[in-house]
Structures are given as C-alpha cells and as structure tokens.
Design an enzyme around this catalytic site. Sequence first.
Site, PDB file in Angstrom:
ATOM      1  N   THR A  14      -0.085  20.225  34.916  1.00 22.14           N
ATOM      2  CA  THR A  14       0.635  20.298  33.633  1.00 22.14           C
ATOM      3  C   THR A  14       1.713  19.215  33.535  1.00 22.14           C
ATOM      4  O   THR A  14       1.805  18.491  32.539  1.00 22.14           O
ATOM      5  CB  THR A  14       1.306  21.695  33.489  1.00 22.14           C
ATOM      6  OG1 THR A  14       0.316  22.671  33.768  1.00 22.14           O
ATOM      7  CG2 THR A  14       1.874  21.906  32.123  1.00 22.14           C
ATOM      8  N   VAL A 133      15.217  21.402  38.098  1.00 19.39           N
ATOM      9  CA  VAL A 133      15.925  22.570  37.549  1.00 19.39           C
ATOM     10  C   VAL A 133      15.963  22.455  36.027  1.00 19.39           C
ATOM     11  O   VAL A 133      16.362  21.419  35.488  1.00 19.39           O
ATOM     12  CB  VAL A 133      17.378  22.651  38.078  1.00 19.39           C
ATOM     13  CG1 VAL A 133      18.082  23.880  37.505  1.00 19.39           C
ATOM     14  CG2 VAL A 133      17.420  22.667  39.599  1.00 19.39           C
ATOM     15  N   GLY A 135      13.605  22.259  33.759  1.00 22.95           N
ATOM     16  CA  GLY A 135      12.580  21.471  33.052  1.00 22.95           C
ATOM     17  C   GLY A 135      13.187  20.287  32.327  1.00 22.95           C
ATOM     18  O   GLY A 135      13.719  19.366  32.941  1.00 22.95           O
ATOM     19  N   ILE A 137      15.831  20.200  30.451  1.00 20.61           N
ATOM     20  CA  ILE A 137      17.276  20.254  30.191  1.00 20.61           C
ATOM     21  C   ILE A 137      18.013  19.325  31.164  1.00 20.61           C
ATOM     22  O   ILE A 137      17.843  19.449  32.369  1.00 20.61           O
ATOM     23  CB  ILE A 137      17.828  21.694  30.397  1.00 20.61           C
ATOM     24  CG1 ILE A 137      17.053  22.696  29.553  1.00 20.61           C
ATOM     25  CG2 ILE A 137      19.311  21.749  30.119  1.00 20.61           C
ATOM     26  CD1 ILE A 137      17.392  24.151  29.862  1.00 20.61           C
ATOM     27  N   ASP A 202      11.932  31.592  42.362  1.00 22.44           N
ATOM     28  CA  ASP A 202      11.991  30.331  41.615  1.00 22.44           C
ATOM     29  C   ASP A 202      13.446  30.056  41.195  1.00 22.44           C
ATOM     30  O   ASP A 202      13.962  28.948  41.392  1.00 22.44           O
ATOM     31  CB  ASP A 202      11.069  30.459  40.380  1.00 22.44           C
ATOM     32  CG  ASP A 202      11.156  29.268  39.456  1.00 22.44           C
ATOM     33  OD1 ASP A 202      10.526  28.249  39.753  1.00 22.44           O
ATOM     34  OD2 ASP A 202      11.874  29.349  38.436  1.00 22.44           O
ATOM     35  N   LYS A 206      16.345  27.081  42.386  1.00 27.33           N
ATOM     36  CA  LYS A 206      17.055  26.264  41.394  1.00 27.33           C
ATOM     37  C   LYS A 206      18.573  26.392  41.547  1.00 27.33           C
ATOM     38  O   LYS A 206      19.291  25.399  41.482  1.00 27.33           O
ATOM     39  CB  LYS A 206      16.605  26.667  39.980  1.00 27.33           C
ATOM     40  CG  LYS A 206      15.157  26.241  39.698  1.00 27.33           C
ATOM     41  CD  LYS A 206      14.623  26.868  38.431  1.00 27.33           C
ATOM     42  CE  LYS A 206      13.206  26.418  38.118  1.00 27.33           C
ATOM     43  NZ  LYS A 206      12.564  27.214  37.074  1.00 27.33           N
ATOM     44  N   GLY A 303       6.984  23.630  31.076  1.00 24.82           N
ATOM     45  CA  GLY A 303       6.019  23.027  30.138  1.00 24.82           C
ATOM     46  C   GLY A 303       5.861  21.545  30.418  1.00 24.82           C
ATOM     47  O   GLY A 303       6.780  20.888  30.930  1.00 24.82           O
TER      48      GLY A 303
HETATM   49  N1  HSE Z   1       7.886  29.219  36.521  1.00 30.92           N
HETATM   50  C1  HSE Z   1       9.079  28.651  35.988  1.00 30.92           C
HETATM   51  C2  HSE Z   1       9.569  29.493  34.834  1.00 30.92           C
HETATM   52  C3  HSE Z   1       8.945  27.237  35.513  1.00 30.92           C
HETATM   53  O1  HSE Z   1       8.973  30.503  34.489  1.00 30.92           O
HETATM   54  O2  HSE Z   1      10.602  29.128  34.282  1.00 30.92           O
HETATM   55  C4  HSE Z   1       8.859  26.253  36.632  1.00 30.92           C
HETATM   56  O3  HSE Z   1      10.045  26.160  37.323  1.00 30.92           O
END
Ligand code: HSE
Length: 428
Positions: A14, A133, A135, A137, A202, A206, A303
Amino acid sequence: MKKQINIGILGLGTIGSGTYSVLNSHKSDYVKRVGAKIAIKKIAVKSLNKKRLVKVPKSLLTTDVLSIVNNPEIDVVVELMGGINPAKDLILKALKNKKHVVTANKELLANYGKQIFDTAAKNDVDIYFEASVGGGIPIIRPLKRELAANRIIKVMGIVNGTTNYILTKMADEGSFFEQALSEAQAKGYAEANPKADVDGYDAAAKIAILASIAFNSRVVANQVFTEGIRAIKPQDIEYARDMNHVIKLIALAKENKEGLDVRVHPTMIPVSHPLAAVSDVYNAIFVEGDAVGEVMFFGQGAGGKPTASAVVGDIIDIAGNIIDGRTGKMKCTCYNKKQVMPVGQIISSYYLRMKVADKPGVLAKIARVFGDKQVSIGSVIQKGHGGKLADLVFITHQTKEKNLRAALMLINSLDEVSKTNNVIRVEG
Ligand code: HSE
C-alpha cells in the site's frame, strides 16, 4: 554537481504503491525544489507477477533486495516492507554502504532505533522516518526542528486509526467491540489479525518514537505500558458520556521527577479536549511545550497516499541535502538517559465500574478501603436499581496507580463486591 538522485524502494504494498504514484505525480516540481531529478532505479518485490495497486514497468521490479542495498548507483534506499526482518539487516547494510535511508518502519525504530541511528551517524548518512508515526501527519520533523526551542511537557495522541474507528463506531451505534471490529475488518481498516492494533502495540511503538524525540532520551517499545481496547464495553462509553467524557485509545508521554511516564491505554478524556473530536480513522497528536503552549497535529494516520506524502517529503529533503552537500546533519537527538517509570508509580485519576450487592453499608465498606490506601474519591454514582446487584461508578482524584491496585485487590475480595468490571484512566 549531481543531476539525478537515484532511489531504490523495498516493498510495493500500500505505501510503496502510494510512494510510486506520488513520486511520479509532480516530477517537474520536485526537480525545481531539489535542483536535480529524482529517479526510481529499482523496486524490490516478493513476487514479480502479483496484481498491483499501480502500473509499474516490469523492468523496474526485482526480487533481489541486495541488488538495491548494494547497488553503487542508488543514493537513497526507501524501506517500505515493514516488520523487523529482513528490514533491519537491509537498512543496516544500506547505511554501511553509505546510502541514505527513508523508512516508515515504526516497529523497527521503536525496537532497534539506537543501532540504526548509530550506524547512520557512523557512516555520515541521513535516516528519515516521518511516515513512521501518524502516516501523513507531520510530527517527527516538527518535534525535532520547529519545536526545538521548547521543553516538551506532554505528547498525547490518537495514533492508531483502526482502534479510533472501532471506538467511534461503539460510541455512535452502541455496538460491542466484536461487532465494531468486524465492521472495521469489512471496510479494510483492520487487519485479519488485528492484534497489533487492538492490543495497543502499534500505538506503543509510535509513542516510543515520539517520546524518544520529545524528551531526548531513548524509549523502546517494551518500556511502554500497553493496554488495548478489547475490555471496553458499551456501558463504559455510556457512563463516560453521562459524565461529558469520551473514551479514546490514547498514547501519551510526559516527564515527571521520577522519570518518563510513557503509556498506551483506553483513556477517558473530557468532550472539551481537542482530541475528543478526532473520530473514525483519523489520528491527531497534541503537544504541550513550555514556550509554544498547546499545539495539535491532525490528519490521516494511514493509507497509501497520505503515508506516501511523508515518505516523499523525506526523499525530497534528503535529495536536497545531497545536492547542497549537507547530509548527515539531522543527528539522533537522544542525548539524555532518562528512566521510564514503572506503571505502579504513575499518577492518574481513574474511572472504576464495579458490580456490587445493592444493600446498606456496601458503599461505606468500599470507601473505607479506598481511604486506607490513600485513594481519594472524586465522585460516585449508582447505576441500576431494584435488583440484588447494582453498578457503582467511581471517579477517583489523582492517585498513585500502585495505591489504586492495592485498594482494588482488597475491594474485590469483599463478599459484597461481585467484580470490578473495568478500570479506565482519566486524563485532562
Ligand atoms: N494500523 C495502523 C492504524 C496504521 O490502524 O492506524 C499503520 O500504522
């Protein structure tokens, strides 16, 4: 002067596909911004014949990852495979081969950051990781650069979109966790194996990265106290709403006299807090600095294209550094060695929901235990009348977590207490 910066990409999932498409979308602007062309030389993939999200010339693809990290023509390696192996070895190899690296790999940086940054410094090359961290932003660079004048007081964020989507659904529709998770999976937000998201790992990776930058001291993922959202029930969300609060999976880091307080857990925050309005898959990071005051960064935390925005921003920055001859200048900023506090030492307010016998004297008994253990009660409400059992909902004043845990051990052993159903920390 170099006329072209060559990049090699590891991974075409992706984020890799998003990066390919963003890099190709504004090529002429990038030449003007950098002063040289940015060219993709090779992309390493697992399989050459897989159906892809973007159309890529076959000649660019290879299954040989070493042909990228050892390629003398490649200036920047962009690692978008994720996971620790083989990404770690490939990044280390690329750095030792004097290649600059861009990565979105939070898991790797939160566990092996020191080794990776030391290797980059030793080889005088850049390693940029804005996409790791939040995405799309911008948060890594702002913390390192634009907010460098500040002593950071607190970083607090919603950094996982999957859990934010689930909690938003639960709040909007009154659904149970399992239902909301299935919906998130059907929409493609949650993975088939949702563990890393719903159990908080996750977000823990971060916040380990953000805390390391904010407090200039290395925090690794397993030092972060981590609790996921599986135990949240519609009742908790309803009771929170009655008290003008919402429940979010919050990752936070702050500094106390005893050290760094870094954790991820479901948290009740007032509806008036800026993070309370962040819903669905959106992410936001709230930072408090001693000079700037409060700032918040908001946007799409996952994304292909949003994350590629951060990846390509890093590539452009490094390409510019190469052209201007100033690579290797954004050094690792972990120059302190601060302790991470054990969770028992943290100070918080707590929401407690317990099922108790509905008869005279029960509340007094429970209150006595709280008093003995130095836990001060802010408010208590009884929910449910007329049966043999009732829910008691307490909000405590700020207290040490170890005192609260000691009190709950005793309270749960009282005959009149059926069970403490949930304990949720309250912030703000
Ligand atoms: N899986 C993460 C989320 C995105 O749901 O925000 C990738 O870090």
